[in-house]
Motif scaffolding. Structure first.
Motif, PDB file in Angstrom:
ATOM      1  N   ARG A 193       2.770   1.565   3.711  1.00 18.24           N
ATOM      2  CA  ARG A 193       3.413   2.127   2.504  1.00 18.24           C
ATOM      3  C   ARG A 193       3.487   1.127   1.360  1.00 18.24           C
ATOM      4  NH1 ARG A 193       1.959   6.698   3.309  1.00 18.24           N
ATOM      5  NH2 ARG A 193       3.169   7.268   1.445  1.00 18.24           N
ATOM      6  N   ALA A 194       2.795   0.004   1.489  1.00 18.10           N
ATOM      7  CA  ALA A 194       2.733  -0.936   0.366  1.00 18.10           C
ATOM      8  C   ALA A 194       2.078  -0.253  -0.824  1.00 18.10           C
ATOM      9  CB  ALA A 194       1.941  -2.176   0.770  1.00 18.10           C
ATOM     10  N   ARG A 195       2.524  -0.616  -2.031  1.00 20.58           N
ATOM     11  CA  ARG A 195       2.061   0.040  -3.259  1.00 20.58           C
ATOM     12  C   ARG A 195       1.327  -0.965  -4.149  1.00 20.58           C
ATOM     13  NH1 ARG A 195       5.198   4.734  -4.391  1.00 20.58           N
ATOM     14  NH2 ARG A 195       5.344   4.247  -6.616  1.00 20.58           N
ATOM     15  N   PHE A 196       0.287  -0.478  -4.811  1.00 18.56           N
ATOM     16  CA  PHE A 196      -0.570  -1.316  -5.636  1.00 18.56           C
ATOM     17  C   PHE A 196      -0.845  -0.614  -6.956  1.00 18.56           C
ATOM     18  CE2 PHE A 196      -1.307  -2.103  -1.209  1.00 18.56           C
ATOM     19  CZ  PHE A 196      -1.464  -3.470  -1.091  1.00 18.56           C
ATOM     20  N   ILE A 197      -1.062  -1.410  -7.997  1.00 16.64           N
ATOM     21  CA  ILE A 197      -1.378  -0.890  -9.322  1.00 16.64           C
ATOM     22  C   ILE A 197      -2.767  -1.376  -9.718  1.00 16.64           C
ATOM     23  CG2 ILE A 197      -0.734  -0.913 -11.762  1.00 16.64           C
ATOM     24  CD1 ILE A 197       1.260   0.575 -10.113  1.00 16.64           C
ATOM     25  N   GLU A 198      -3.612  -0.445 -10.205  1.00 19.91           N
ATOM     26  CA  GLU A 198      -4.956  -0.803 -10.669  1.00 19.91           C
ATOM     27  C   GLU A 198      -4.964  -0.864 -12.195  1.00 19.91           C
ATOM     28  OE1 GLU A 198      -9.565   0.878 -10.646  1.00 19.91           O
ATOM     29  OE2 GLU A 198      -8.021   1.896  -9.461  1.00 19.91           O
ATOM     30  N   THR A 199      -5.446  -1.970 -12.726  1.00 21.81           N
ATOM     31  CA  THR A 199      -5.543  -2.151 -14.174  1.00 21.81           C
ATOM     32  C   THR A 199      -6.893  -2.762 -14.499  1.00 21.81           C
ATOM     33  OG1 THR A 199      -3.154  -2.582 -14.254  1.00 21.81           O
ATOM     34  CG2 THR A 199      -4.444  -3.152 -16.206  1.00 21.81           C
ATOM     35  N   ASP A 200      -7.723  -2.016 -15.210  1.00 24.95           N
ATOM     36  CA  ASP A 200      -9.036  -2.518 -15.639  1.00 24.95           C
ATOM     37  C   ASP A 200      -9.852  -3.082 -14.470  1.00 24.95           C
ATOM     38  OD1 ASP A 200      -8.439  -1.866 -18.299  1.00 24.95           O
ATOM     39  OD2 ASP A 200      -7.457  -3.795 -18.630  1.00 24.95           O
ATOM     40  N   GLY A 201      -9.892  -2.321 -13.371  1.00 28.17           N
ATOM     41  CA  GLY A 201     -10.714  -2.721 -12.240  1.00 28.17           C
ATOM     42  C   GLY A 201     -10.135  -3.813 -11.388  1.00 28.17           C
ATOM     43  N   VAL A 202      -8.867  -4.171 -11.630  1.00 21.63           N
ATOM     44  CA  VAL A 202      -8.187  -5.193 -10.841  1.00 21.63           C
ATOM     45  C   VAL A 202      -6.989  -4.557 -10.154  1.00 21.63           C
ATOM     46  CG1 VAL A 202      -6.921  -7.377 -10.909  1.00 21.63           C
ATOM     47  CG2 VAL A 202      -8.928  -7.047 -12.374  1.00 21.63           C
ATOM     48  N   LEU A 203      -6.859  -4.794  -8.849  1.00 21.28           N
ATOM     49  CA  LEU A 203      -5.747  -4.229  -8.093  1.00 21.28           C
ATOM     50  C   LEU A 203      -4.756  -5.332  -7.754  1.00 21.28           C
ATOM     51  CD1 LEU A 203      -5.154  -1.327  -6.865  1.00 21.28           C
ATOM     52  CD2 LEU A 203      -5.636  -2.403  -4.663  1.00 21.28           C
ATOM     53  N   LYS A 204      -3.462  -5.055  -7.978  1.00 24.48           N
ATOM     54  CA  LYS A 204      -2.420  -6.030  -7.665  1.00 24.48           C
ATOM     55  C   LYS A 204      -1.273  -5.330  -6.980  1.00 24.48           C
ATOM     56  CE  LYS A 204      -3.434  -9.381 -11.324  1.00 24.48           C
ATOM     57  NZ  LYS A 204      -2.893 -10.155 -12.459  1.00 24.48           N
ATOM     58  N   GLU A 205      -0.575  -6.090  -6.119  1.00 31.83           N
ATOM     59  CA  GLU A 205       0.607  -5.548  -5.468  1.00 31.83           C
ATOM     60  C   GLU A 205       1.637  -5.167  -6.524  1.00 31.83           C
ATOM     61  OE1 GLU A 205      -0.663  -9.024  -2.656  1.00 31.83           O
ATOM     62  OE2 GLU A 205      -0.688  -8.647  -4.817  1.00 31.83           O
ATOM     63  N   GLN A 206       2.296  -4.039  -6.291  1.00 37.09           N
ATOM     64  CA  GLN A 206       3.334  -3.605  -7.216  1.00 37.09           C
ATOM     65  C   GLN A 206       4.585  -4.452  -7.001  1.00 37.09           C
ATOM     66  OE1 GLN A 206       5.161   0.348  -6.719  1.00 37.09           O
ATOM     67  NE2 GLN A 206       4.821   0.700  -8.890  1.00 37.09           N
ATOM     68  N   THR A 207       5.096  -4.984  -8.081  1.00 34.96           N
ATOM     69  CA  THR A 207       6.313  -5.787  -7.995  1.00 34.96           C
ATOM     70  C   THR A 207       7.474  -4.996  -8.567  1.00 34.96           C
ATOM     71  OG1 THR A 207       5.798  -6.809 -10.124  1.00 34.96           O
ATOM     72  CG2 THR A 207       5.089  -7.985  -8.138  1.00 34.96           C
ATOM     73  N   HIS A 208       8.644  -5.192  -8.001  1.00 32.08           N
ATOM     74  CA  HIS A 208       9.820  -4.464  -8.444  1.00 32.08           C
ATOM     75  C   HIS A 208      10.763  -5.419  -9.154  1.00 32.08           C
ATOM     76  CE1 HIS A 208       8.691  -0.918  -6.109  1.00 32.08           C
ATOM     77  NE2 HIS A 208       8.355  -1.754  -5.136  1.00 32.08           N
ATOM     78  N   ALA A 209      11.278  -4.974 -10.272  1.00 32.26           N
ATOM     79  CA  ALA A 209      12.179  -5.810 -11.050  1.00 32.26           C
ATOM     80  C   ALA A 209      13.495  -5.985 -10.295  1.00 32.26           C
ATOM     81  CB  ALA A 209      12.428  -5.172 -12.408  1.00 32.26           C
TER      82      ALA A 209
END
Length: 209
Positions: A193-209
């Protein structure tokens, strides 16, 4: 109070090296296993708790990070660098010569002085499928997966799933190794259930504030 020695279960086991393996001049970390007919060349450094399969070749000065597994008959030519927890499938090849030739144009044999080796770098947790070929110089990103039989000719982004000849990205994978699923604006690992965000062909782990 008397303190006993480290329990056997916590002690670091010496490396297991099959008598038929050739590891002259190489460094093998504690807890690692080197199986039949493997050849690990001088100056190579194998980390702790690694598995080097039957018939594997590891070139001079190659570095293999802790917890990595190199399966049977893989060829890891120098100056490859494998970070921690890398999986290399059976019969994988990491090349080191951009323009290979056995002889020079005048017919004389090529020597080590006639070319400069270039290496493959595999980042933490990445997996290279069986019979894949990585054509140096390329970097395979963190937790990426190269499908069996792929030919990698350009850098692979972190978390990318690549396949084909030449290899192209066909999806994303998380550290668990299973393909991520798109859910709205995020990619989610169905296992963790880990979540990731894709931006301009780059995927990164979603960080929570």
């Amino acid at each position: 109070m008397h303190h006993s020695a480290t329990p056997p279960s916590l002690a670091k086991a010496p490396p297991r090296i099959d008598p038929s393996a050739d590891v002259t001049g190489a460094s093998i970390g504690t807890g690692s296993s080197v199986w039949h007919l493997a050849q690990i060349r001088e100056g190579a450094a194998i980390g702790e708790n690694c598995v080097i399969g039957r018939g594997v070749y590891v070139g001079p000065g190659v570095v293999v990070g802790d917890g990595s597994k190199i399966q049977n008959y893989a060829l890891v030519y120098e100056p490859a660098r494998l970070e921690r927890g890398v999986f290399v499938g059976p019969a994988v090849v990491f090349t080191n010569d951009t323009y290979p030739r056995a002889i020079n144009p005048d017919g004389s044999p090529k020597s080590a002085a006639d070319w400069t080796p270039v290496g493959v770098t595999v980042r933490e947790g990445a997996s290279i499928g069986a019979r894949a070929t990585c054509v140096a110089p390329v970097v395979v990103g963190r937790w990426a997966t190269v499908a069996a039989g792929a030919v990698v000719t350009k850098d692979v982004p972190d978390f990318a799933l690549v396949a084909g000849v030449p290899a192209r990205r066909i999806g994303w994978v998380g550290p668990a190794g299973v393909p991520l699923e798109k859910q709205g604006e995020v990619w989610v690992c169905p296992r963790t259930r880990a979540r990731f965000i894709e931006t301009d062909g780059v995927l990164k782990e979603q960080t929570h504030a």
